[in-house]
Write a protein that holds these residues in place. Sequence first.
Motif, mmCIF file in Angstrom:
data_model
loop_
_atom_site.group_PDB
_atom_site.id
_atom_site.type_symbol
_atom_site.label_atom_id
_atom_site.label_comp_id
_atom_site.label_asym_id
_atom_site.label_seq_id
_atom_site.Cartn_x
_atom_site.Cartn_y
_atom_site.Cartn_z
ATOM 1 N N TYR A 291 25.249 44.003 18.914
ATOM 2 C CA TYR A 291 26.663 43.856 19.265
ATOM 3 C C TYR A 291 27.169 42.478 18.846
ATOM 4 N N SER A 292 28.452 42.383 18.571
ATOM 5 C CA SER A 292 29.071 41.087 18.291
ATOM 6 C C SER A 292 29.564 40.493 19.612
ATOM 7 N N GLU A 293 29.853 39.200 19.606
ATOM 8 C CA GLU A 293 30.420 38.550 20.792
ATOM 9 C C GLU A 293 31.716 39.248 21.193
ATOM 10 N N LYS A 294 32.523 39.588 20.210
ATOM 11 C CA LYS A 294 33.817 40.224 20.457
ATOM 12 C C LYS A 294 33.651 41.569 21.171
ATOM 13 N N GLU A 295 32.621 42.321 20.797
ATOM 14 C CA GLU A 295 32.363 43.607 21.453
ATOM 15 C C GLU A 295 31.895 43.411 22.890
ATOM 16 N N ILE A 296 30.997 42.462 23.103
ATOM 17 C CA ILE A 296 30.437 42.227 24.440
ATOM 18 C C ILE A 296 31.499 41.717 25.398
ATOM 19 N N ILE A 297 32.359 40.820 24.955
ATOM 20 C CA ILE A 297 33.362 40.248 25.852
ATOM 21 C C ILE A 297 34.396 41.281 26.297
ATOM 22 N N GLN A 298 34.462 42.418 25.617
ATOM 23 C CA GLN A 298 35.376 43.490 26.013
ATOM 24 C C GLN A 298 34.894 44.232 27.259
ATOM 25 N N PHE A 299 33.610 44.113 27.579
ATOM 26 C CA PHE A 299 33.061 44.819 28.735
ATOM 27 C C PHE A 299 33.594 44.208 30.022
ATOM 28 N N HIS A 300 33.960 45.053 30.966
ATOM 29 C CA HIS A 300 34.435 44.589 32.265
ATOM 30 C C HIS A 300 33.301 43.848 32.969
ATOM 31 N N GLY A 301 33.565 42.619 33.378
ATOM 32 C CA GLY A 301 32.548 41.812 34.046
ATOM 33 C C GLY A 301 31.965 40.733 33.156
ATOM 34 N N VAL A 302 32.347 40.734 31.886
ATOM 35 C CA VAL A 302 31.842 39.743 30.933
ATOM 36 C C VAL A 302 32.991 38.840 30.505
ATOM 37 N N GLY A 303 32.760 37.527 30.615
ATOM 38 C CA GLY A 303 33.770 36.559 30.204
ATOM 39 C C GLY A 303 33.181 35.510 29.285
ATOM 40 N N ARG A 304 33.971 34.486 28.985
ATOM 41 C CA ARG A 304 33.550 33.417 28.068
ATOM 42 C C ARG A 304 32.284 32.709 28.556
ATOM 43 N N TYR A 305 32.224 32.446 29.858
ATOM 44 C CA TYR A 305 31.054 31.754 30.408
ATOM 45 C C TYR A 305 29.788 32.587 30.187
ATOM 46 N N THR A 306 29.897 33.886 30.395
ATOM 47 C CA THR A 306 28.761 34.786 30.172
ATOM 48 C C THR A 306 28.332 34.761 28.713
ATOM 49 N N ILE A 307 29.291 34.789 27.813
ATOM 50 C CA ILE A 307 28.977 34.756 26.379
ATOM 51 C C ILE A 307 28.224 33.474 26.029
ATOM 52 N N GLU A 308 28.682 32.343 26.564
ATOM 53 C CA GLU A 308 28.007 31.065 26.288
ATOM 54 C C GLU A 308 26.574 31.079 26.824
ATOM 55 N N LYS A 309 26.383 31.608 28.030
ATOM 56 C CA LYS A 309 25.036 31.695 28.606
ATOM 57 C C LYS A 309 24.151 32.617 27.759
ATOM 58 N N LEU A 310 24.713 33.738 27.321
ATOM 59 C CA LEU A 310 23.952 34.665 26.480
ATOM 60 C C LEU A 310 23.572 34.018 25.149
ATOM 61 N N LYS A 311 24.508 33.308 24.544
ATOM 62 C CA LYS A 311 24.218 32.654 23.264
ATOM 63 C C LYS A 311 23.084 31.642 23.402
ATOM 64 N N MET A 312 23.111 30.858 24.484
ATOM 65 C CA MET A 312 22.032 29.880 24.705
ATOM 66 C C MET A 312 20.696 30.587 24.907
ATOM 67 N N TYR A 313 20.698 31.620 25.720
ATOM 68 C CA TYR A 313 19.473 32.366 26.004
ATOM 69 C C TYR A 313 18.939 33.038 24.739
ATOM 70 N N MET A 314 19.826 33.637 23.978
ATOM 71 C CA MET A 314 19.420 34.300 22.745
ATOM 72 C C MET A 314 18.879 33.293 21.730
ATOM 73 N N LYS A 315 19.505 32.131 21.657
ATOM 74 C CA LYS A 315 19.040 31.091 20.725
ATOM 75 C C LYS A 315 17.620 30.658 21.074
#
Length: 85
Positions: free
Chosen positions: A46-70
């Motif tokens: 999934y892209s960041e844009k797709e994930i952030i569309q999910f209800h319950g996911v916001g910018r902070y979640t995306i940043e945490k996911l990116k760090m964890y994935m990295k």
Amino acid sequence: MAKCLSSICDVNHNRKEDFLKGVIALPARRALEKEKIDSLEKLSDYSEKEIIQFHGVGRYTIEKLKMYMKEHNVSFKPENYINKQ
């Protein structure tokens, strides 16, 4: 009664080792679970844009996911990715 409900819940909601527990908040984990995303491999489809569309996911979640994935040498699918299957 609570004990009975607890055991039913454990049987009916056998989660795959609580994917991302302690990394992102429960609403975001539930959103991923709803989409059957239960591994970093599936998340990377999934892209960041797709994930952030999910209800319950916001910018902070995306940043945490990116760090964890990295940390695990995984990344989101690029925004301009085209699946040629």
